[in-house]
Motif scaffolding. Structure first.
Motif, PDB file in Angstrom:
ATOM      1  N   MET A   1       0.752  -0.990   0.271  1.00 21.86           N
ATOM      2  CA  MET A   1       0.160   0.209  -0.424  1.00 21.86           C
ATOM      3  C   MET A   1       0.829   1.032  -0.296  1.00 21.86           C
ATOM      4  SD  MET A   1      -3.006   1.040   2.534  1.00 21.86           S
ATOM      5  CE  MET A   1      -4.745  -0.434   2.059  1.00 21.86           C
ATOM      6  N   LYS A   2       0.876   2.362  -0.879  1.00 17.36           N
ATOM      7  CA  LYS A   2       1.124   3.316  -0.750  1.00 17.36           C
ATOM      8  C   LYS A   2      -0.191   4.268  -1.641  1.00 17.36           C
ATOM      9  CE  LYS A   2       3.403   2.646  -5.565  1.00 17.36           C
ATOM     10  NZ  LYS A   2       3.958   2.091  -6.317  1.00 17.36           N
ATOM     11  N   VAL A   3       1.079   5.902  -1.456  1.00 21.71           N
ATOM     12  CA  VAL A   3       0.323   6.930  -2.102  1.00 21.71           C
ATOM     13  C   VAL A   3       0.567   6.970  -2.856  1.00 21.71           C
ATOM     14  CG1 VAL A   3       1.375   9.145  -0.615  1.00 21.71           C
ATOM     15  CG2 VAL A   3      -0.612   9.056  -1.087  1.00 21.71           C
ATOM     16  N   ALA A   4      -0.498   7.541  -4.022  1.00 19.83           N
ATOM     17  CA  ALA A   4       0.151   8.185  -4.949  1.00 19.83           C
ATOM     18  C   ALA A   4      -0.871   8.960  -5.611  1.00 19.83           C
ATOM     19  CB  ALA A   4      -0.380   7.530  -6.325  1.00 19.83           C
ATOM     20  N   TYR A   5      -0.062  10.001  -6.738  1.00 20.74           N
ATOM     21  CA  TYR A   5      -1.137  11.201  -6.243  1.00 20.74           C
ATOM     22  C   TYR A   5      -0.668  12.714  -7.883  1.00 20.74           C
ATOM     23  CZ  TYR A   5       3.244  12.714  -4.466  1.00 20.74           C
ATOM     24  OH  TYR A   5       4.487  12.555  -3.867  1.00 20.74           O
TER      25      TYR A   5
ATOM     26  N   TRP B   8      -4.221   9.897  -4.501  1.00 20.72           N
ATOM     27  CA  TRP B   8      -4.981   7.743  -3.756  1.00 20.72           C
ATOM     28  C   TRP B   8      -4.408   7.190  -3.241  1.00 20.72           C
ATOM     29  CZ3 TRP B   8      -3.524   9.922  -8.406  1.00 20.72           C
ATOM     30  CH2 TRP B   8      -3.189   8.788  -9.658  1.00 20.72           C
ATOM     31  N   ILE B   9      -4.880   6.164  -2.598  1.00 19.47           N
ATOM     32  CA  ILE B   9      -3.982   5.156  -2.111  1.00 19.47           C
ATOM     33  C   ILE B   9      -3.759   4.056  -2.987  1.00 19.47           C
ATOM     34  CG2 ILE B   9      -3.807   3.425  -0.446  1.00 19.47           C
ATOM     35  CD1 ILE B   9      -4.152   5.822   0.515  1.00 19.47           C
ATOM     36  N   ASP B  10      -2.879   3.865  -3.665  1.00 17.43           N
ATOM     37  CA  ASP B  10      -2.688   2.282  -4.435  1.00 17.43           C
ATOM     38  C   ASP B  10      -1.955   1.197  -3.982  1.00 17.43           C
ATOM     39  OD1 ASP B  10      -1.221   2.202  -7.504  1.00 17.43           O
ATOM     40  OD2 ASP B  10      -0.074   0.563  -5.841  1.00 17.43           O
ATOM     41  N   GLN B  11      -2.834   0.518  -4.763  1.00 15.51           N
ATOM     42  CA  GLN B  11      -2.220  -1.132  -3.765  1.00 15.51           C
ATOM     43  C   GLN B  11      -3.087  -2.414  -4.818  1.00 15.51           C
ATOM     44  OE1 GLN B  11      -1.683  -2.876  -0.101  1.00 15.51           O
ATOM     45  NE2 GLN B  11      -3.722  -4.080  -0.628  1.00 15.51           N
ATOM     46  N   GLU B  55     -12.461  -3.829  -3.175  1.00 14.57           N
ATOM     47  CA  GLU B  55     -12.556  -4.724  -3.025  1.00 14.57           C
ATOM     48  C   GLU B  55     -11.002  -5.539  -2.931  1.00 14.57           C
ATOM     49  OE1 GLU B  55     -16.628  -6.035  -2.304  1.00 14.57           O
ATOM     50  OE2 GLU B  55     -16.348  -5.033  -0.584  1.00 14.57           O
ATOM     51  N   GLN B  56     -11.158  -6.307  -4.494  1.00 12.79           N
ATOM     52  CA  GLN B  56     -10.301  -6.623  -4.374  1.00 12.79           C
ATOM     53  C   GLN B  56      -8.494  -5.903  -4.663  1.00 12.79           C
ATOM     54  OE1 GLN B  56     -12.267  -6.941  -8.284  1.00 12.79           O
ATOM     55  NE2 GLN B  56     -13.129  -8.954  -8.274  1.00 12.79           N
ATOM     56  N   ARG B  57      -8.824  -4.964  -4.494  1.00 11.80           N
ATOM     57  CA  ARG B  57      -6.876  -4.482  -4.873  1.00 11.80           C
ATOM     58  C   ARG B  57      -6.795  -4.023  -3.040  1.00 11.80           C
ATOM     59  NH1 ARG B  57      -7.536  -0.441  -9.860  1.00 11.80           N
ATOM     60  NH2 ARG B  57      -7.644  -2.173 -11.093  1.00 11.80           N
ATOM     61  N   LEU B  58      -8.138  -3.563  -2.545  1.00 10.04           N
ATOM     62  CA  LEU B  58      -7.545  -3.872  -0.860  1.00 10.04           C
ATOM     63  C   LEU B  58      -7.092  -5.416  -0.387  1.00 10.04           C
ATOM     64  CD1 LEU B  58      -9.363  -0.854   0.261  1.00 10.04           C
ATOM     65  CD2 LEU B  58      -7.673  -0.924   0.029  1.00 10.04           C
ATOM     66  N   GLY B  59      -8.301  -6.504  -0.525  1.00  6.79           N
ATOM     67  CA  GLY B  59      -8.071  -7.081  -0.082  1.00  6.79           C
ATOM     68  C   GLY B  59      -9.164  -7.694   0.795  1.00  6.79           C
ATOM     69  N   PHE B  60     -10.197  -7.159   1.004  1.00 12.34           N
ATOM     70  CA  PHE B  60     -11.150  -7.374   1.678  1.00 12.34           C
ATOM     71  C   PHE B  60     -12.186  -6.874   1.562  1.00 12.34           C
ATOM     72  CE2 PHE B  60      -8.561  -4.135   3.848  1.00 12.34           C
ATOM     73  CZ  PHE B  60      -9.784  -2.981   3.460  1.00 12.34           C
ATOM     74  N   SER B  61     -13.072  -7.014   2.379  1.00  8.71           N
ATOM     75  CA  SER B  61     -14.543  -6.765   1.906  1.00  8.71           C
ATOM     76  C   SER B  61     -15.144  -5.549   3.071  1.00  8.71           C
ATOM     77  CB  SER B  61     -15.772  -7.544   2.521  1.00  8.71           C
ATOM     78  OG  SER B  61     -15.892  -9.114   1.927  1.00  8.71           O
TER      79      SER B  61
END
Lengths: 119, 119
Positions: A1-5, B8-11, B55-61
């Motif tokens: 997990m990381k921040v992007a902008y 945004w948060i990237d994962q 949900e898929q990218r974060l890995g939880f519901s």
């Protein structure tokens, strides 16, 4: 997990961001938009349009173009371009650091305990 | 002249930003993704896909869906969704303030003396 902008200066639309900044930094070094576009893997026409649009939105010239002459022409950044590059460069550096720091502050506890979805 | 940005948060790609945040805030309030999508002028199918991808990218519901029943179904955010929303909400608020402040710091002198292009 990381921040992007993505971050940019808006004036009558997207006026100044990383693209023009990198192009102008290159011209400052090489005195040639042709060379810089080539180095960045960008078509010259695209680089030229980007500079042109940026000039229109900011309302001042960024490049002084010399045509022909002994050295075969080239480009020089204007004093106003230098000024906006300085502001933007310092702004970007400080903003990068702040965003990363604020992200870590609020997300580090979430990062260390990932909860996987049951599947 | 003003600063503009997307954050945004990237994962595994774009994982969490303003879109999912606003949708989940709405579901927290109304217990219905249908209602929230409608209020935001977003097609329900788009809202649903956005939640699903997140949900898929974060890995939880993010949502517990109740189907039918006396109240006609509805959605509830999961504890993990609540946790990520809290982190993101605080992160966004602090990052917004910092970006604006850093922008003013570096660009205020440029703003006060616009140099117009001769034409």
């Amino acid at each position: 997990m990381k921040v992007a902008y993505k971050i940019w200066i808006d004036q009558n639309g997207k006026a100044f961001g990383d693209g023009p900044y990198e192009l102008l930094k290159g011209v400052e070094k090489t005195a040639s938009l042709h060379k810089v576009a080539h180095q960045m893997g960008m078509a010259y026409s695209k680089a030229w349009r980007l500079i042109r649009t940026t000039e229109q939105r900011l309302g001042f010239s960024l490049l002084d173009r010399k045509v022909g002459g002994k050295s075969g022409g080239g480009s020089k950044i204007t004093p106003q371009a230098k000024e906006v590059m300085l502001c933007y460069g310092r702004f970007r550096e400080e903003a990068n650091g702040a965003i990363e720091r604020i992200y870590q502050k609020h997300f580090s506890s979430l990062n260390t305990s990932p909860k996987r979805k049951r599947s």
